[in-house]
Every structure is written in C-alpha cells, then in structure tokens.
Write a protein that holds these residues in place. Sequence first.
Motif, PDB file in Angstrom:
ATOM      1  N   ASN A 364       0.849  -1.185   0.000  1.00 49.85           N
ATOM      2  CA  ASN A 364       0.000   0.000   0.000  1.00 49.85           C
ATOM      3  C   ASN A 364       0.886   1.237   0.000  1.00 49.85           C
ATOM      4  OD1 ASN A 364      -1.486   2.282   1.405  1.00 49.85           O
ATOM      5  ND2 ASN A 364      -3.169   0.833   1.138  1.00 49.85           N
ATOM      6  N   GLU A 365       0.747   2.083  -1.014  1.00 50.95           N
ATOM      7  CA  GLU A 365       1.613   3.253  -1.155  1.00 50.95           C
ATOM      8  C   GLU A 365       1.423   4.249  -0.016  1.00 50.95           C
ATOM      9  OE1 GLU A 365       4.449   5.849  -2.492  1.00 50.95           O
ATOM     10  OE2 GLU A 365       4.066   3.793  -3.178  1.00 50.95           O
ATOM     11  N   ASP A 366       0.192   4.420   0.456  1.00 49.79           N
ATOM     12  CA  ASP A 366      -0.035   5.344   1.571  1.00 49.79           C
ATOM     13  C   ASP A 366       0.690   4.864   2.827  1.00 49.79           C
ATOM     14  OD1 ASP A 366      -1.596   6.976  -0.006  1.00 49.79           O
ATOM     15  OD2 ASP A 366      -3.491   6.070   0.624  1.00 49.79           O
ATOM     16  N   ASP A 367       0.665   3.554   3.058  1.00 54.66           N
ATOM     17  CA  ASP A 367       1.377   3.003   4.215  1.00 54.66           C
ATOM     18  C   ASP A 367       2.888   3.190   4.057  1.00 54.66           C
ATOM     19  OD1 ASP A 367      -1.067   2.268   5.178  1.00 54.66           O
ATOM     20  OD2 ASP A 367      -0.826   0.119   4.818  1.00 54.66           O
ATOM     21  N   TRP A 368       3.381   3.056   2.829  1.00 52.68           N
ATOM     22  CA  TRP A 368       4.804   3.275   2.572  1.00 52.68           C
ATOM     23  C   TRP A 368       5.204   4.703   2.943  1.00 52.68           C
ATOM     24  CZ3 TRP A 368       9.515   1.612   1.921  1.00 52.68           C
ATOM     25  CH2 TRP A 368      10.455   2.341   1.196  1.00 52.68           C
ATOM     26  N   GLN A 369       4.348   5.661   2.663  1.00 51.46           N
ATOM     27  CA  GLN A 369       4.655   7.045   3.005  1.00 51.46           C
ATOM     28  C   GLN A 369       4.736   7.232   4.521  1.00 51.46           C
ATOM     29  OE1 GLN A 369       5.645   9.340   0.839  1.00 51.46           O
ATOM     30  NE2 GLN A 369       5.407   7.762  -0.750  1.00 51.46           N
ATOM     31  N   VAL A 370       3.875   6.538   5.262  1.00 53.55           N
ATOM     32  CA  VAL A 370       3.963   6.582   6.728  1.00 53.55           C
ATOM     33  C   VAL A 370       5.265   5.936   7.187  1.00 53.55           C
ATOM     34  CG1 VAL A 370       2.914   5.784   8.892  1.00 53.55           C
ATOM     35  CG2 VAL A 370       1.464   6.617   7.026  1.00 53.55           C
ATOM     36  N   PHE A 371       5.631   4.827   6.563  1.00 50.75           N
ATOM     37  CA  PHE A 371       6.886   4.147   6.880  1.00 50.75           C
ATOM     38  C   PHE A 371       8.070   5.093   6.684  1.00 50.75           C
ATOM     39  CE2 PHE A 371      10.517   1.437   5.754  1.00 50.75           C
ATOM     40  CZ  PHE A 371      10.482   0.476   6.749  1.00 50.75           C
ATOM     41  N   LEU A 372       8.068   5.840   5.581  1.00 45.42           N
ATOM     42  CA  LEU A 372       9.136   6.799   5.323  1.00 45.42           C
ATOM     43  C   LEU A 372       9.152   7.903   6.381  1.00 45.42           C
ATOM     44  CD1 LEU A 372       8.919   7.267   1.438  1.00 45.42           C
ATOM     45  CD2 LEU A 372      10.544   5.870   2.724  1.00 45.42           C
ATOM     46  N   LYS A 373       7.976   8.384   6.739  1.00 42.87           N
ATOM     47  CA  LYS A 373       7.886   9.449   7.744  1.00 42.87           C
ATOM     48  C   LYS A 373       8.463   8.993   9.082  1.00 42.87           C
ATOM     49  CE  LYS A 373       4.483  12.229  10.283  1.00 42.87           C
ATOM     50  NZ  LYS A 373       3.029  12.482  10.496  1.00 42.87           N
ATOM     51  N   VAL A 374       8.126   7.778   9.486  1.00 41.00           N
ATOM     52  CA  VAL A 374       8.619   7.253  10.761  1.00 41.00           C
ATOM     53  C   VAL A 374      10.128   7.047  10.697  1.00 41.00           C
ATOM     54  CG1 VAL A 374       8.551   5.280  12.326  1.00 41.00           C
ATOM     55  CG2 VAL A 374       6.422   6.221  11.411  1.00 41.00           C
ATOM     56  N   ASN A 375      10.617   6.490   9.600  1.00 38.36           N
ATOM     57  CA  ASN A 375      12.059   6.290   9.459  1.00 38.36           C
ATOM     58  C   ASN A 375      12.801   7.624   9.475  1.00 38.36           C
ATOM     59  OD1 ASN A 375      13.330   3.327   8.215  1.00 38.36           O
ATOM     60  ND2 ASN A 375      11.152   3.487   8.674  1.00 38.36           N
ATOM     61  N   ARG A 376      12.208   8.639   8.872  1.00 38.34           N
ATOM     62  CA  ARG A 376      12.827   9.969   8.895  1.00 38.34           C
ATOM     63  C   ARG A 376      12.907  10.492  10.335  1.00 38.34           C
ATOM     64  NH1 ARG A 376      15.660  13.510   5.341  1.00 38.34           N
ATOM     65  NH2 ARG A 376      15.932  15.365   6.611  1.00 38.34           N
ATOM     66  N   ALA A 377      11.843  10.267  11.108  1.00 39.90           N
ATOM     67  CA  ALA A 377      11.844  10.707  12.506  1.00 39.90           C
ATOM     68  C   ALA A 377      12.923   9.988  13.307  1.00 39.90           C
ATOM     69  CB  ALA A 377      10.465  10.466  13.124  1.00 39.90           C
ATOM     70  N   PHE A 378      13.105   8.697  13.059  1.00 42.53           N
ATOM     71  CA  PHE A 378      14.171   7.949  13.729  1.00 42.53           C
ATOM     72  C   PHE A 378      15.541   8.519  13.354  1.00 42.53           C
ATOM     73  CE2 PHE A 378      11.125   4.777  14.982  1.00 42.53           C
ATOM     74  CZ  PHE A 378      11.738   4.059  15.996  1.00 42.53           C
ATOM     75  N   ALA A 379      15.727   8.828  12.072  1.00 39.93           N
ATOM     76  CA  ALA A 379      17.012   9.363  11.620  1.00 39.93           C
ATOM     77  C   ALA A 379      17.301  10.714  12.263  1.00 39.93           C
ATOM     78  CB  ALA A 379      17.018   9.480  10.099  1.00 39.93           C
ATOM     79  N   GLU A 380      16.295  11.562  12.349  1.00 38.13           N
ATOM     80  CA  GLU A 380      16.495  12.891  12.926  1.00 38.13           C
ATOM     81  C   GLU A 380      16.842  12.799  14.409  1.00 38.13           C
ATOM     82  OE1 GLU A 380      12.855  14.803  11.876  1.00 38.13           O
ATOM     83  OE2 GLU A 380      13.539  15.348   9.855  1.00 38.13           O
ATOM     84  N   ARG A 381      16.168  11.917  15.138  1.00 34.39           N
ATOM     85  CA  ARG A 381      16.486  11.756  16.559  1.00 34.39           C
ATOM     86  C   ARG A 381      17.889  11.174  16.721  1.00 34.39           C
ATOM     87  NH1 ARG A 381      16.857  14.042  20.591  1.00 34.39           N
ATOM     88  NH2 ARG A 381      14.836  14.900  19.986  1.00 34.39           N
ATOM     89  N   THR A 382      18.245  10.212  15.891  1.00 35.14           N
ATOM     90  CA  THR A 382      19.573   9.604  15.963  1.00 35.14           C
ATOM     91  C   THR A 382      20.655  10.636  15.679  1.00 35.14           C
ATOM     92  OG1 THR A 382      18.657   7.475  15.253  1.00 35.14           O
ATOM     93  CG2 THR A 382      21.034   7.772  15.034  1.00 35.14           C
ATOM     94  N   ALA A 383      20.419  11.488  14.685  1.00 33.81           N
ATOM     95  CA  ALA A 383      21.398  12.516  14.331  1.00 33.81           C
ATOM     96  C   ALA A 383      21.663  13.459  15.500  1.00 33.81           C
ATOM     97  CB  ALA A 383      20.909  13.306  13.118  1.00 33.81           C
ATOM     98  N   LEU A 384      20.648  13.703  16.318  1.00 35.05           N
ATOM     99  CA  LEU A 384      20.804  14.589  17.468  1.00 35.05           C
ATOM    100  C   LEU A 384      21.483  13.901  18.650  1.00 35.05           C
ATOM    101  CD1 LEU A 384      17.316  16.353  17.354  1.00 35.05           C
ATOM    102  CD2 LEU A 384      19.530  17.350  16.741  1.00 35.05           C
ATOM    103  N   GLU A 385      21.417  12.580  18.708  1.00 31.86           N
ATOM    104  CA  GLU A 385      21.999  11.831  19.824  1.00 31.86           C
ATOM    105  C   GLU A 385      23.486  11.563  19.625  1.00 31.86           C
ATOM    106  OE1 GLU A 385      20.366  10.852  22.713  1.00 31.86           O
ATOM    107  OE2 GLU A 385      18.803  12.144  21.879  1.00 31.86           O
ATOM    108  N   ALA A 386      23.890  11.320  18.383  1.00 33.82           N
ATOM    109  CA  ALA A 386      25.228  10.797  18.100  1.00 33.82           C
ATOM    110  C   ALA A 386      26.297  11.874  18.190  1.00 33.82           C
ATOM    111  CB  ALA A 386      25.248  10.164  16.713  1.00 33.82           C
ATOM    112  N   ALA A 387      27.401  11.527  18.834  1.00 30.72           N
ATOM    113  CA  ALA A 387      28.562  12.409  18.882  1.00 30.72           C
ATOM    114  C   ALA A 387      29.266  12.408  17.529  1.00 30.72           C
ATOM    115  CB  ALA A 387      29.517  11.954  19.984  1.00 30.72           C
TER     116      ALA A 387
END
Length: 750
Positions: A364-387
């Motif tokens: 489902n393409e709409d679900d894929w877009q949610v998957f991308l949004k969540v993965n982006r949120a994980f990446a942004e939080r990780t970028a702020l945590e990592a030294a």
Amino acid sequence: MLLATDLDGTFLAGDPEDRLSLYQTIAAHPEIRLAYVTGRSLEAVLPLLADPTLPQPDFIISDVGASFTHGDTLQPIQPLQSQVDALWPGESQVASAIEGFALERQDVPQMRRCSYFCSPAQAADPALQDAAQALGCDLLYSAERYLDFLPQGVNKGSSLQALANWLGIDNDQVLTAGDTLNDLSMLSGTFKGVCVGESEAGLLQATEAYSRTLHASRPGCGGILQAFVHFGFLGEHGIAAERRLAAKPGQAQMVMVYHRLPYEEHRVGGALQRRRPTSPNGIIPTLLSFFGDGRPGSWVAWAVHEDGDEAFDTHTTVDAERYPRLTAARVKLSKAEVDIFYKRFSKEAFWPTLHTFWERATFNEDDWQVFLKVNRAFAERTALEAAEGAIVWLHDYNLWMVPGYLRELRPDLRIAFFHHTYFPSADVFNVLPWRRQIIGSLLQCDYIGFHIPRQVENFVDVARGVTPLQTVSRQNCAPRFITYGCAVGLERMTTAVDTGSRVVKLGAHPVGLDIDRVRNALALEQTQQQMTRLRKELSGIKLILSVERLDYTKGILEKLQAFERLLADNPELLGKVTLVSICVPAASEMTIYDELQAQIEQAVGRINGRFARIGWTPVQFFFRSFPFDQVVAWYAMADVMWITPLRDGLNLVAKEFVATQGLLQGHGVLALSEFAGAAAELKGALLTNPHDTADLASTCYLALNMPKAEAQARLRELFDIVSYNDIRRWGDEFLAGVTEHEVAPLVLAS
C-alpha cells in the motif's frame, strides 16, 4: 529554472562538501526542476535513482539525447520520444552498415544509439562518415575513444531544447553543466552553461568564445555552484544563503537504534508506567545485555504519544542499576502511526516477503509514506543523539530507510546495520515495489551484518540488481558455519563490495545468547520449584517441547500435522510422549493471525480427540506468554526441543534450550529446521525439513529414541558453540567489523 546537468564528471563529481551543498540547495528549492542529461542509457541511470543522497530528477534525457523519460514514472515523455523514434534506423541496420570498419561495440546498455570504441584515425575515416550519412545518423566522437551513432539531428543540446520548449521554459531560465565534448551541444551558447573544473580540453577550447558559458575552477558540483552565483540564479545572496547546517552532534559515542524501547510502557489509570520486557525470547534482552558492563550509549526507539497526554519526555533512564550509562531517546509517534508502520505495513508487506511468503504480502503506497515518515523521525532523533564520528547501530527491516536519511543529516557517522530477520533471494525480495529505495538506503551503511553467510549473499545478489557493485573481498565460511550440510549453508561469502561511492563491508554474525541470563533463571527458587513440579507431572512421559510466537513462518501447523503422523505411525508412543506447545500470541491489533490461530486450535483438538486417553493428553497447548524463568524450567525438562520454522533469520529459542541443558549437563536433543539460520551454526542439532511431513515425523522419532551417549555428545558440541559465541562475542565481533578500516584485497580461489 531548469538545471540540466551531465552526470559522470559533473553532477556526480566534486568535493563532498560541494556535492552536499548543491544537493541540499536543490532539495530546498522545489522551483528548481532537475534534468539528468547523460550519455548513459536509462537502464544505467536507474541505480542512481536508488541513491537516497542524490536529488531525484524530474526528467531524464539519456542515450546522448536519444531518450526522454519522466523522472517519477520512468515512462517516455511524449510526443518528444516518438519524434526521435521516427528518426532511428535501428540497431541491426547500423551493425550491418559498419561491418567492415572493425569497431568494438561498447558493452553498456544502449537505446536508439549504437556506441563503439574508436581510435582517432578510425573516427576521421571519410567512409565511416559516409556510412553514417547513408543511415540517416550523426556521429559523435568524444574523449578520443568513444563513438556514437545517433539519430540525425539528435544530441544533448537539441533534446534539451525540445524539452524546454515542451515545458514552456525560456532558455534564460535553463542552466546546463558538463565536462566532455558530448556535452558541447548544450554548452554552445543557446543556454547559460558551465564547463565544470577539470573538463576535457577539447570542450574548453570549443566553448572559449561563448560568453554564456562559464569555465568554472571547481570540479563537478563545485562548478555548478559557481555557475549559480555567476548567473545569479539564487538572487543577490547567492549560494551561501542556501547552505543548511547539519544536525548538531550529540554526546553518545554509541547509538543503538531499535524500533522498540528496552522496556514496556503501559497506562494505568491514565498514567504512563514502565515494566521490563515480558517476551520469553525477544531480541531486546539480548541487546540490553550489551550495556550490562556499564557501556555508555543512547537507545533510540518509538514511544506512543497522543494529543492531550502529559508532556512528552524525549530522554529517560533505562535501568539505573543494571544499565547506569544507557539513556533511552524516545521518538514521538501516534498510536495510528505505530499501527500502520509496524503492526500493519511492516507485518503485511515486509514480513511475509522476507520469509518467502510473498503471496501473503499486501503493498500500500499510503502506508509506505507513513513508513518513510517514521524512518525519517528515527534518523532525525539519531542525528541529534550521536557524537561526532559515533557508531550508530541500526536494527532490522523496520528501519531500512534510516541509513539513507541519516547519511544526509550526518555524513560523519559510522552507520552499521544488523538485519535480524531472514533476507531472501533476489527473485523473492524483488517483488517489493520499493526495492530500489530500500537497497539504496542500506548501501549508505559502512557495515551490514546478517546472521549467516547465505543471507549475506542473498543481499549482495539483490543489490547487484539495483546498482553496479564490485566485489572487494570474500572468505570461506567453514569452519564457523556449515557449508553443504543444510538448506541455508554456503561455502564462500562476500565480505565487502564497492558501490562506486563507498565500500560497504559485510559480515555474518549469528546473534549470541546471554548465558548468564539463563544461569540466573536456573538459580531462582521458583524455577527449581517449577522443575520439580514438571518432573513429577511428567513421570514416565517423554516431553517434546515447542516454543514460538504465533506466526505462519514458524511452521506450527506443519509440526502438529507431523506429530499426528508420528503417533499414527508409531502406536507404541501413545501414552508415553507429550507435545507441549507454548505459543506466544501476537498483539491484539494484528488480526492477520486470527485464521492461523483458529487452524492451530482445530488441529490440537483433532489430535487430542483422536489419541487422548484417560490421564494422558497428547498435545498441551498454551496460548500465552510465560515468564522467562518458567520457560527455562520447561527447557530443562524437555527430552526433545522441536523447532521447525519454515523460514527463520536465526532462532534464539534453540540457543536458550541448548544453554539450559548444557548448564545442567543434560542430554536433551535439539531437532531443528534446516531453514532456520541457526541450522548453519549449530553443529550437533538434528536437522529436519519442515516442508516435509514425513521427514519432520521421522526426525522427531529419531530424537526420541536417540541413545543417551549420542545425545550427550551432541549437546556438548552444541553447548560449546553457544557458550563460546555468546552475546558479548557477537557484539564485539560485529563492532570489530564496523571499526576495522582495512579491507583485504580480493583473492579468488583457485
């Protein structure tokens, strides 16, 4: 505006900072339309579309101007393509016309053109020009070795002009960029253009008199940036105003990124409370044990938060006593996002495909877009945590797209990914509509680990279908792994590949067990009491134990059918053997398993109805999760551990059983599916084919009747493997693979 750029030597070249700056500028300005104008064919451009660090083109002019393609749909741009098609005589006609010229065909994809290697003397031959004219073709010679037969009047410049006219864009709003003579037609003054630094001398000489063509000093993307400033495309402040700052580094030298928190959150009376994970065999306790010696780090995971809830805490402690230097960094998601991202999409699209049940998958393409949004949120939080320069350790398919986003946000990080779930062969994985994006993201990693070599090679095979790869190094799989003795064995595996932009190292690392967790559970008084009760209840009965989650991949139905056959074919076992099945339910919202649960319950009822006697029940089925100490008590009492997944990345239950029996110096027999990843590692197990009912039944019978001495010898071998390759060794070896910079040169076996 329209940025029309050559690829090799131009848009794909230059200093890394210049590339990042240009790509960010394009991403920040949706009014900038991007056209790839390249000598490559569309087929050779496709790998670039899988690279998440590259801006995706709106249009692709390929084959030196002979092919027009929409960047989003990859369909021809009409009527522009039809107009070129009408001019092309055909590949076979060109081949026939030049048979006497001894030209060597380039072994690259080509459409509506024929490309050859050609010396300057051959290119100057008037007869070759005459042959091209007779065909109605133009000749394009570049770099003193490449000769292209093209439809007459077709080149990069003419095709770009046709595209600009079709789009209704004024030529003054087009910026062209190139570096070789086959770019000359779009750098000859019709458009504003730039010959990037280190361009071919012939191109620089040919464009020297054109006032609208800049000769840049910086190569690749740096030259395009200079052209933006020179021609004023971004206004008076120029390109400097467009640089986006990278995420500010955090403090964690190690960031563990997993979709779940290392503790469970639940609400009691509206208040959020925490408890330790209750899963009997989940990966979370394994990962947590990696921080058990005080190793510092951050654990990035989702946390459900709805509007109206109390203030959201991004950071929490995990367990101040057990893991004093581990902090949880929570990614705020709504319940709806979690339901789509994990409980629906990941389990309905990715899970069945990875386990080779693609016919069960729903895309489902709409679900894929949610998957991308969540993965982006994980990446942004990780970028702020990592030294600065930290290691980021990502886990499993739920986070496939994080490496691509994270590489853009934090190019300095060492990104490692461990794939806990089985990774299938290319003919299975390629049914995923988003395979190019997924593989493109994973290839942004510095290191990717799988459980066993077979899964490594499956990944490499899939990746080769997405982008050109060069094998950098390989190694033998023995003696660590079984080679030809099971369905998932392999003799040699790839350990590093070169994507052209980075070397990605690969490794096989079966997840190890926290032996102390089993040892501590055995030492508990309640465990000893449970073992005493079970010993009394099972007096005179041999116990076959099965522990798994409710899932069609686990082969539960197939196992029950085999057990029914075992009893039918061996009536002497009636009253003397019992199958205990501990089946952990799926989350209540995951209704995809409802039908399977009903089928299992029917099978259990049928077997018990057919064979049960007073005082003896053939199958005891527990449809609930047990505390780990109770599961360990069952492990201790089992005569046969029957683990029969149809496909499994590894299977930690098998190792927990081996550890329990080994610590007790027991003689339980492990009967293991040869399609579980653990089968390639656990020498000493009785391997069985879960797709073959007869083999399942006969292997179980063999396990029940195995001589004690043989069972003890097999268990000693198994326990030696499990205790030596424990969780600490798994983590240390994985991290050694991440931090080891040198890659040995490829040595082919003779």
